[in-house]
Design an enzyme around this catalytic site. Structure first.
Site, PDB file in Angstrom:
ATOM      1  N   LYS A 177       0.868  -1.181   0.000  1.00 39.72           N
ATOM      2  CA  LYS A 177       0.000   0.000   0.000  1.00 39.72           C
ATOM      3  C   LYS A 177       0.906   1.232   0.000  1.00 39.72           C
ATOM      4  O   LYS A 177       1.462   1.607   1.032  1.00 39.72           O
ATOM      5  CB  LYS A 177      -0.923   0.042   1.216  1.00 39.72           C
ATOM      6  CG  LYS A 177      -2.004   1.117   1.026  1.00 39.72           C
ATOM      7  CD  LYS A 177      -2.602   1.633   2.311  1.00 39.72           C
ATOM      8  CE  LYS A 177      -1.777   2.681   3.006  1.00 39.72           C
ATOM      9  NZ  LYS A 177      -1.664   3.986   2.306  1.00 39.72           N
ATOM     10  N   GLU A 251      10.337   1.670  10.326  1.00 40.16           N
ATOM     11  CA  GLU A 251      11.342   2.708  10.084  1.00 40.16           C
ATOM     12  C   GLU A 251      10.625   4.036  10.244  1.00 40.16           C
ATOM     13  O   GLU A 251       9.733   4.356   9.459  1.00 40.16           O
ATOM     14  CB  GLU A 251      11.894   2.518   8.662  1.00 40.16           C
ATOM     15  CG  GLU A 251      12.953   3.503   8.278  1.00 40.16           C
ATOM     16  CD  GLU A 251      14.125   3.477   9.229  1.00 40.16           C
ATOM     17  OE1 GLU A 251      14.543   2.385   9.634  1.00 40.16           O
ATOM     18  OE2 GLU A 251      14.577   4.565   9.592  1.00 40.16           O
ATOM     19  N   CYS A 285      13.820  11.119   6.045  1.00 39.85           N
ATOM     20  CA  CYS A 285      14.015  10.641   7.424  1.00 39.85           C
ATOM     21  C   CYS A 285      15.413  11.006   7.889  1.00 39.85           C
ATOM     22  O   CYS A 285      15.657  11.176   9.069  1.00 39.85           O
ATOM     23  CB  CYS A 285      13.911   9.121   7.491  1.00 39.85           C
ATOM     24  SG  CYS A 285      12.460   8.482   6.747  1.00 39.85           S
ATOM     25  N   GLU A 386      10.576  16.012  14.807  1.00 40.05           N
ATOM     26  CA  GLU A 386      10.798  15.906  13.368  1.00 40.05           C
ATOM     27  C   GLU A 386       9.838  16.846  12.644  1.00 40.05           C
ATOM     28  O   GLU A 386       8.622  16.738  12.789  1.00 40.05           O
ATOM     29  CB  GLU A 386      10.562  14.467  12.907  1.00 40.05           C
ATOM     30  CG  GLU A 386      10.896  14.277  11.438  1.00 40.05           C
ATOM     31  CD  GLU A 386      10.822  12.827  10.999  1.00 40.05           C
ATOM     32  OE1 GLU A 386       9.798  12.180  11.277  1.00 40.05           O
ATOM     33  OE2 GLU A 386      11.788  12.356  10.374  1.00 40.05           O
TER      34      GLU A 386
HETATM   35  C1  UN1 Z   1      14.423   8.295   3.842  1.00 39.07           C
HETATM   36  O1  UN1 Z   1      14.604   9.484   4.056  1.00 39.07           O
HETATM   37  O2  UN1 Z   1      13.398   7.744   4.251  1.00 39.07           O
HETATM   38  O3  UN1 Z   1      20.265   8.107   2.865  1.00 39.07           O
HETATM   39  C2  UN1 Z   1      15.354   7.457   3.067  1.00 39.07           C
HETATM   40  C3  UN1 Z   1      19.414   8.738   2.268  1.00 39.07           C
HETATM   41  C4  UN1 Z   1      18.636   8.047   1.182  1.00 39.07           C
HETATM   42  C5  UN1 Z   1      17.459   7.333   1.753  1.00 39.07           C
HETATM   43  C6  UN1 Z   1      16.595   8.181   2.622  1.00 39.07           C
HETATM   44  N1  UN1 Z   1      19.503   7.132   0.502  1.00 39.07           N
HETATM   45  O4  UN1 Z   1      19.149   9.897   2.528  1.00 39.07           O
END
Ligand code: UN1
Length: 494
Positions: A177, A251, A285, A386
């Site tokens: 999804k 995650e 992230c 965040e």
């Molecule tokens: C994410 O932000 O969820 O290392 C992944 C990085 C990318 C992946 C980010 N290769 O910023």
């Protein structure tokens, strides 16, 4: 702008509308007048059908030798290479980040697909001597069953591939999804898989919102759940999965830090903080949303960093010369704005940015200025929470020890970086930072697919994506003992 298209769910190799007939729109965040297409707005009934299709496809898929599964993945990667430009442009249109970055996103999917294709010929287990004579023993991986994948909008092809490719190479089947803001990139990934010869039903897609997601992660026939998104949703996913003892990989959030020491190469540190803080409009992230500055270089770094942030060209990511695209949607833009206000109310100084951009070609999109907040203290919300937008908080410290303490003072533990020319400082920080990813003289973003990806503390739940570690999420170990002595031998007794 090409004509809007109608996309159904992908169930058992067929395109199927939502059982309710409902659909939702996918619009371009750089220009909301641009309707990309309508997608099935799925509910529990659609999830039931998709999981049933995945379950039906499981026996044949897991019976196919893993190297043969690997060949399909390899061909998929070749197709992604061939269609990279087309899929990147489609991704910029639905997600907003600039073309260079969406090319990178497709490239990350290519890398992961090749890597996991190779695992078709590895998936190593152990062989080990037995404590008894004429007894052989080994361990092998087996698939879990149906994998339920819930993926975010910020890496619309890379992250689906991170979850899908390890699941597939191990012999699991999949229901995915994707986030409702970016379903087209998952459609494109499925196109590549199907063109490569993936049998119908092995990967199924349901599009929609939280109702579909909740039905997927709580379905009893889904044996493993993998989720990337907010910590609040992750907690719900984790609770739903725990009730049925599912494998569960999460995650979640990050509040990543760049630490700039007194001996840093400031040109390099400024370049890194700009890329880490404002790349993908800060919607990673791994984004560098905090910069901790040694007081000896704080003034000079701040001046240069603010000038660079102010000069960034913000606009439609499909246009040449644009360095930062829009925010994903109106709600997220409002969230970014509210954090700027929160920061100022807490006593942070707005050094640049702070406003949405709504003039000229930006009038119909969700644009926000690159924003730098100075004089932040570690206790402020803008230093702890965040934001997921182009907002960087600057915090001054007096020493490496203090930088590490401030760096570690948040609930998250995804990524951190240090800029220094002193190998001792670099190694101390490397050792002491409580993060799953650490960089020296590079920003907090830029993880590659052949090292484990994930975070400590409230970023994750102890698992990793990418690399061989991803195989652990999507497999069960089976330990096999073969007694060829022809007699009863009793372990621990004889
Ligand atoms: C994410 O932000 O969820 O290392 C992944 C990085 C990318 C992946 C980010 N290769 O910023």
């Amino acid at each position: 702008m090409s004509a809007p298209a109608v996309f159904g769910n992908r169930i058992g190799g067929a395109s199927v509308p939502a059982a309710s007939g409902a659909s939702f729109e996918n619009r371009n965040p750089a220009d909301a007048r641009d309707l990309i297409g309508t997608f099935a707005d799925s509910g529990a009934e659609d999830v039931l059908r998709a999981v049933a299709a995945a379950k039906a496809a499981l026996p044949r898929w897991r019976a196919l030798p893993a190297p043969k599964r690997g060949e399909i993945l390899f061909r998929t990667a070749e197709i992604l290479v061939r269609r990279k430009e087309e899929f990147a442009a489609a991704m910029t249109r639905e997600m907003g980040k600039v073309l260079a970055e969406t090319r990178g996103d497709v490239q990350e999917a290519i890398d992961m697909t090749y890597y996991m294709a190779g695992e078709g010929r590895r998936q190593f287990g152990q062989t080990t001597p037995s404590e008894l004579a004429r007894k052989f023993q080994m361990s092998v991986r087996m698939p879990v069953g149906v994998a339920g994948l819930v993926t975010p909008w910020n890496f619309p092809m890379a992250i689906p591939s991170w979850k899908m490719m390890p699941a597939l190479i191990l012999g699991n089947t999949v229901v995915i999804k994707p986030a409702p803001d970016t379903p087209l990139s998952t459609v494109n990934l499925l196109l590549a898989l199907e063109e490569a010869g993936l049998p119908p039903g092995v990967v199924n897609m349901v599009t929609g919102g939280p109702e579909a997601g909740a039905a997927l992660v709580s379905h009893p026939d889904v044996g493993v759940v993998s989720f990337t998104g907010s910590t609040a949703t992750g907690r719900k996913v984790s609770e739903a999965a725990a009730r049925l003892f599912k494998h569960c990989h999460l995650e979640m959030g990050g509040k990543n830090v760049v630490m700039v020491m007194e001996d840093a190469d400031l040109d390099l540190a400024v370049d890194g903080a700009v890329w880490g803080g404002f790349g993908t409009s800060g919607q990673r992230c791994t984004a560098a949303s905090r910069v901790v500055l040694h007081e000896a270089v704080a003034r000079e770094f701040t001046e240069r960093f603010v000038a660079r942030a102010r000069a960034l060209r913000v606009g439609n990511g499909l246009e040449a010369g644009i360095e930062m695209g829009p925010i994903i949607n109106a709600a997220q833009l409002a969230r970014v704005e509210s954090y700027v206000a929160v920061g100022q109310a807490e006593g942070a100084t707005l050094l640049t940015g702070g406003k949405r951009l709504a003039g000229g070609t930006q009038a119909h999109g969700f644009f926000h200025e690159p924003t730098v907040l100075g004089d932040c203290t570690p206790a402020m919300r803008v230093s702890r929470e965040e934001i997921f937008g182009p907002v960087v908080s600057l915090i001054r410290v007096g020493s490496l020890e203090e930088a590490i303490e401030v760096g570690n003072s948040v609930e998250y533990g995804l990524s951190a970086s240090i800029y220094t020319r002193d190998v001792n400082k670099a190694f101390r920080a490397m050792n002491e930072m409580e993060t799953g990813i650490f960089y020296v003289n590079a920003p907090t973003i830029g993880a590659e697919t052949h090292l484990p990806f994930g975070g400590a503390k409230n970023t994750g739940n102890g698992h990793r994506e990418a690399c061989v570690q991803a195989l652990d999420v999507f497999s069960e170990w089976k330990s096999i003992y073969i007694d060829y002595s022809g007699a009863l031998q009793r372990a621990q007794i004889d």
